[in-house]
Design an enzyme around this catalytic site. Structure first.
Site, mmCIF file in Angstrom:
data_model
loop_
_atom_site.group_PDB
_atom_site.id
_atom_site.type_symbol
_atom_site.label_atom_id
_atom_site.label_comp_id
_atom_site.label_asym_id
_atom_site.label_seq_id
_atom_site.Cartn_x
_atom_site.Cartn_y
_atom_site.Cartn_z
ATOM 1 N N ASP A 51 -16.051 55.173 0.072
ATOM 2 C CA ASP A 51 -15.968 55.142 -1.400
ATOM 3 C C ASP A 51 -14.515 54.956 -1.836
ATOM 4 O OD1 ASP A 51 -18.731 56.425 -2.707
ATOM 5 O OD2 ASP A 51 -18.308 57.237 -0.730
ATOM 6 N N GLU A 74 -16.020 54.370 -10.296
ATOM 7 C CA GLU A 74 -16.685 55.673 -10.209
ATOM 8 C C GLU A 74 -15.742 56.785 -9.765
ATOM 9 O OE1 GLU A 74 -20.377 58.030 -8.092
ATOM 10 O OE2 GLU A 74 -20.062 55.942 -7.556
ATOM 11 N N ASP A 117 -18.938 50.370 -8.822
ATOM 12 C CA ASP A 117 -19.421 51.450 -7.952
ATOM 13 C C ASP A 117 -19.106 51.025 -6.524
ATOM 14 O OD1 ASP A 117 -20.653 53.419 -6.507
ATOM 15 O OD2 ASP A 117 -22.435 53.507 -7.763
ATOM 16 N N LEU A 119 -19.568 52.386 -3.682
ATOM 17 C CA LEU A 119 -20.602 52.652 -2.684
ATOM 18 C C LEU A 119 -21.777 53.312 -3.398
ATOM 19 C CD1 LEU A 119 -20.892 52.369 0.461
ATOM 20 C CD2 LEU A 119 -20.346 54.785 0.590
ATOM 21 N N ASP A 120 -22.758 52.520 -3.763
ATOM 22 C CA ASP A 120 -23.946 53.031 -4.442
ATOM 23 C C ASP A 120 -24.931 53.459 -3.353
ATOM 24 O OD1 ASP A 120 -25.686 53.551 -6.623
ATOM 25 O OD2 ASP A 120 -26.692 51.636 -6.303
ATOM 26 N N THR A 122 -24.286 56.724 -1.744
ATOM 27 C CA THR A 122 -23.382 57.435 -0.822
ATOM 28 C C THR A 122 -24.129 58.455 0.034
ATOM 29 O OG1 THR A 122 -21.497 57.173 -2.319
ATOM 30 C CG2 THR A 122 -21.321 58.898 -0.671
ATOM 31 N N HIS A 213 -32.772 62.891 -6.373
ATOM 32 C CA HIS A 213 -32.571 63.561 -7.681
ATOM 33 C C HIS A 213 -33.917 63.731 -8.395
ATOM 34 C CE1 HIS A 213 -28.216 63.002 -7.303
ATOM 35 N NE2 HIS A 213 -28.485 61.772 -6.918
ATOM 36 N N GLY A 235 -29.933 54.641 -4.331
ATOM 37 C CA GLY A 235 -29.129 53.561 -4.898
ATOM 38 C C GLY A 235 -29.824 52.753 -5.976
ATOM 39 N N LYS A 239 -32.653 49.582 -5.704
ATOM 40 C CA LYS A 239 -33.939 49.594 -6.425
ATOM 41 C C LYS A 239 -34.146 48.294 -7.211
ATOM 42 C CE LYS A 239 -33.964 54.641 -6.908
ATOM 43 N NZ LYS A 239 -32.574 54.957 -6.565
ATOM 44 N N ASP A 262 -23.527 52.223 -12.057
ATOM 45 C CA ASP A 262 -24.733 52.052 -11.231
ATOM 46 C C ASP A 262 -25.603 50.919 -11.749
ATOM 47 O OD1 ASP A 262 -24.448 54.379 -9.468
ATOM 48 O OD2 ASP A 262 -24.866 55.587 -11.233
#
EC number: 3.1.3.7
Length: 323
Positions: A51, A74, A117, A119-120, A122, A213, A235, A239, A262
């Protein structure tokens, strides 16, 4: 001569080369074995050496070539001298050959905001779910996402792993290895490139949503849509790629947590091929430099049939998520 190309197309061409360099850095950090993991706000909100290095690489490379850009990344990083080997100066020639959509030809550098971003995905990166990981560079003008670049450092990762296994068993087939990694890019009014557009079979409702999440709101919203299947992956970039490659029909995230970096680049790829991304209320997301970073009213995105999903978002979910 570079000056014969518009600011936007030069920026996208640079972002493409910079994203490819970023993918190389992401793979190198894994190969070296020390991820340098730091917890930011929680055990699911992580930062790694990748990142940090990728953000320094992207932001410094862009700022050197386009000093008047607004760049929002980010990671909060201390300002320090950036190692020259992190700087990417190239521009992807194929993008420079493309015509700039007429509505963007007179855009000036200082009019653009770039959302990064590094590293989406992580958390997935730290867990070895490497095909969930993307690098995102989104470009906005007058608050609207208009161009974007997504690098998947580990695209073809599973193919490569199978190839290594075959070689180990002395069963290697003739032909070259699958190339690891790919870069997708798009500009509104021009199109999106670097992948094969595909739709989910008609009548199938496959939802992609958060892996790490989850909450009652997320579950309630998905249940109301009566899906045939639910994919839980990491990520936002990943998606949206599932939507445009026919693996999922809707990305539903009825929760705050997702940020502008994102969604900016992925939104462009989706919109460039006729899809739609909004918050859970149906509002377009705003990307001007003063905007709050959190997408506090969640995300709803589809390639087709947006209204089917939007009409099924429960009122209780809408009331809980304030834009």
């Amino acid at each position: 001569m570079a000056s014969s190309h518009t600011v936007l197309m030069r920026l996208v061409a640079s972002a493409y080369s910079i994203a490819q360099k970023a993918g190389t850095i992401v793979r190198r950090v894994i190969a070296e074995g020390d991820l340098g993991i730091v917890e930011k706000t929680s055990a699911t909100d992580l930062q790694t050496k990748a990142d940090r290095l990728v953000q320094m690489s992207i932001c410094s490379s862009l700022a050197r070539k386009f000093p008047k850009l607004t760049i929002i990344g980010e990671e909060d990083l201390p300002s320090e001298e950036v190692d020259q080997e992190l700087i990417e100066d190239g521009q992807w020639e194929e993008i420079l050959q493309q015509p700039c959509p007429s509505q963007y030809r007179s855009i000036k550098e200082e009019d653009l905001v770039v959302w990064v971003d590094p590293l989406d995905g992580t958390k997935e990166y730290t867990e070895g779910l490497l095909d969930n990981v993307t690098v995102l560079i989104g470009i906005a003008y007058e608050g609207k996402a208009i161009a974007g670049v997504i690098n998947q450092p580990y695209y073809n990762y599973q193919n490569n792993e199978k190839q290594k296994l075959r070689e180990h068993r002395k069963e290697a087939k003739a032909g070259p290895d699958a190339v690891l990694g790919r870069t997708i890019w798009g500009v509104l009014g021009l199109g999106a490139f670097g992948f094969q557009l595909k739709e989910v079979p008609a009548g199938k409702h496959i939802i992609t949503t958060t892996r790490s999440h989850n909450s009652k709101l997320v579950t309630d919203c998905i249940t109301a849509m009566n899906p045939d299947d639910v994919l839980r992956v990491g990520g936002a970039g990943n998606k949206i790629i599932q939507l445009v490659e026919g693996k999922a029909s809707a990305y539903v995230f009825a929760s705050p947590g997702c940020k502008k970096w994102d969604t900016c680049a992925p939104e462009v790829i989706l919109h460039a091929v006729g899809g739609k991304l909004t918050d859970i209320h149906g509002n377009a997301l705003q990307y001007n430099k003063e905007v709050k970073h959190m997408n506090s009213a969640g995300v709803l995105a589809t390639l087709r049939n947006y209204d089917y999903y939007a009409s099924r978002v429960p009122e209780s979910v809408k009331n809980a998520l304030v834009p």
